[in-house]
Write a protein that holds these residues in place. Sequence first.
Motif, PDB file in Angstrom:
ATOM      1  N   GLN A   2       2.795 -15.238  -0.201  1.00  0.00           N
ATOM      2  CA  GLN A   2       3.971 -14.972  -1.024  1.00  0.00           C
ATOM      3  C   GLN A   2       5.000 -14.247  -0.192  1.00  0.00           C
ATOM      4  O   GLN A   2       4.673 -13.588   0.794  1.00  0.00           O
ATOM      5  CB  GLN A   2       3.562 -14.138  -2.236  1.00  0.00           C
ATOM      6  CG  GLN A   2       2.770 -12.894  -1.852  1.00  0.00           C
ATOM      7  CD  GLN A   2       1.845 -12.424  -2.963  1.00  0.00           C
ATOM      8  OE1 GLN A   2       2.310 -11.946  -3.971  1.00  0.00           O
ATOM      9  NE2 GLN A   2       0.536 -12.557  -2.769  1.00  0.00           N
ATOM     10  N   ILE A  17       7.360 -11.251  -0.036  1.00  0.00           N
ATOM     11  CA  ILE A  17       7.535  -9.969  -0.714  1.00  0.00           C
ATOM     12  C   ILE A  17       8.890  -9.382  -0.336  1.00  0.00           C
ATOM     13  O   ILE A  17       9.390  -9.604   0.763  1.00  0.00           O
ATOM     14  CB  ILE A  17       6.393  -8.981  -0.397  1.00  0.00           C
ATOM     15  CG1 ILE A  17       6.324  -8.666   1.093  1.00  0.00           C
ATOM     16  CG2 ILE A  17       5.057  -9.540  -0.862  1.00  0.00           C
ATOM     17  CD1 ILE A  17       5.263  -7.624   1.433  1.00  0.00           C
ATOM     18  N   SER A  18       9.458  -8.664  -1.267  1.00  0.00           N
ATOM     19  CA  SER A  18      10.805  -8.135  -1.035  1.00  0.00           C
ATOM     20  C   SER A  18      10.760  -7.050   0.031  1.00  0.00           C
ATOM     21  O   SER A  18       9.798  -6.298   0.140  1.00  0.00           O
ATOM     22  CB  SER A  18      11.396  -7.586  -2.335  1.00  0.00           C
ATOM     23  OG  SER A  18      10.564  -6.581  -2.867  1.00  0.00           O
ATOM     24  N   ALA A  77       7.579  -4.482  -3.883  1.00  0.00           N
ATOM     25  CA  ALA A  77       7.000  -5.822  -3.690  1.00  0.00           C
ATOM     26  C   ALA A  77       5.878  -6.084  -4.686  1.00  0.00           C
ATOM     27  O   ALA A  77       5.578  -7.220  -5.022  1.00  0.00           O
ATOM     28  CB  ALA A  77       6.464  -5.937  -2.269  1.00  0.00           C
ATOM     29  N   TRP A  78       5.247  -5.022  -5.165  1.00  0.00           N
ATOM     30  CA  TRP A  78       4.130  -5.185  -6.100  1.00  0.00           C
ATOM     31  C   TRP A  78       4.483  -4.688  -7.492  1.00  0.00           C
ATOM     32  O   TRP A  78       3.620  -4.289  -8.268  1.00  0.00           O
ATOM     33  CB  TRP A  78       2.892  -4.454  -5.575  1.00  0.00           C
ATOM     34  CG  TRP A  78       2.573  -4.858  -4.177  1.00  0.00           C
ATOM     35  CD1 TRP A  78       2.640  -4.076  -3.062  1.00  0.00           C
ATOM     36  CD2 TRP A  78       2.189  -6.163  -3.731  1.00  0.00           C
ATOM     37  NE1 TRP A  78       2.325  -4.811  -1.953  1.00  0.00           N
ATOM     38  CE2 TRP A  78       2.045  -6.091  -2.331  1.00  0.00           C
ATOM     39  CE3 TRP A  78       1.968  -7.377  -4.373  1.00  0.00           C
ATOM     40  CZ2 TRP A  78       1.680  -7.199  -1.560  1.00  0.00           C
ATOM     41  CZ3 TRP A  78       1.607  -8.476  -3.605  1.00  0.00           C
ATOM     42  CH2 TRP A  78       1.466  -8.376  -2.226  1.00  0.00           C
ATOM     43  N   ASP A  82       2.353  -1.349   3.319  1.00  0.00           N
ATOM     44  CA  ASP A  82       3.118  -1.712   2.129  1.00  0.00           C
ATOM     45  C   ASP A  82       2.197  -2.084   0.984  1.00  0.00           C
ATOM     46  O   ASP A  82       2.563  -2.878   0.127  1.00  0.00           O
ATOM     47  CB  ASP A  82       4.070  -2.872   2.443  1.00  0.00           C
ATOM     48  CG  ASP A  82       5.386  -2.351   3.030  1.00  0.00           C
ATOM     49  OD1 ASP A  82       5.789  -1.229   2.658  1.00  0.00           O
ATOM     50  OD2 ASP A  82       5.989  -3.054   3.843  1.00  0.00           O
TER      51      ASP A  82
END
Length: 202
Positions: free
Chosen positions: A51, A53-54, A128-129, A152
């Motif tokens: 994925q 993630i930002s 991100a989560w 992270d």
Amino acid sequence: MRYQCGEVNILPVNPPVDDYPTYIEAAIRAVLSEGIASGAAALEPIAYPPQIISRRPGVPLATAARVFKRDHFSCRYCARKTIPTPIMALLGRLYPLSFPYHPNWKGGVTHPAVITRSPVVDHMNPGAWGGDWNADENLVTACWPCNASKADLSLEQLGWPPPLSIPDTDWDGLTGLYRQLWDAAGGPAGGAHLRWLGAFGV
Ligand SMILES: [Zn+2]
């Protein structure tokens, strides 16, 4: 569970929150004995689809100063006392041969105290989560080693316990001496230091 080691709380080395080795061994055994499709099925319980993630946004200086002050400049994961990096940089400027400082923390020319005692703002649960990048309740003071080992990941992903309570201490990260030290060092790099001094209110 934490283990006391002098001043510093040592996080458990292997928090028993995941069964990764069990699943990974099962997947490898399944591949070897029954083929690739069986391995995929065995891996399914811990599947982690790739994925995007930002990116972690930078923490504004004023926010960092506010979080450090709130937490009394103490790491909320291991309880280490921290000292803001610009203060140690000034010491490095005064004593380059006994307290070397390099802006990029280059190995060999950076005092270990800089690496182990610099505070950073940690996002307990990274955006991100699903965490909020900016909410103060999601931000804690962390020493560099704790922050680096956390990477992270979220606390849940790491199996880390919740952060320590804000300590009952008057430790100020030596910010009370910051302005005098800056003067003693000849007032270098005025812009950067004045921003920190202002943010700390000292
Ligand atoms: Zn720490």
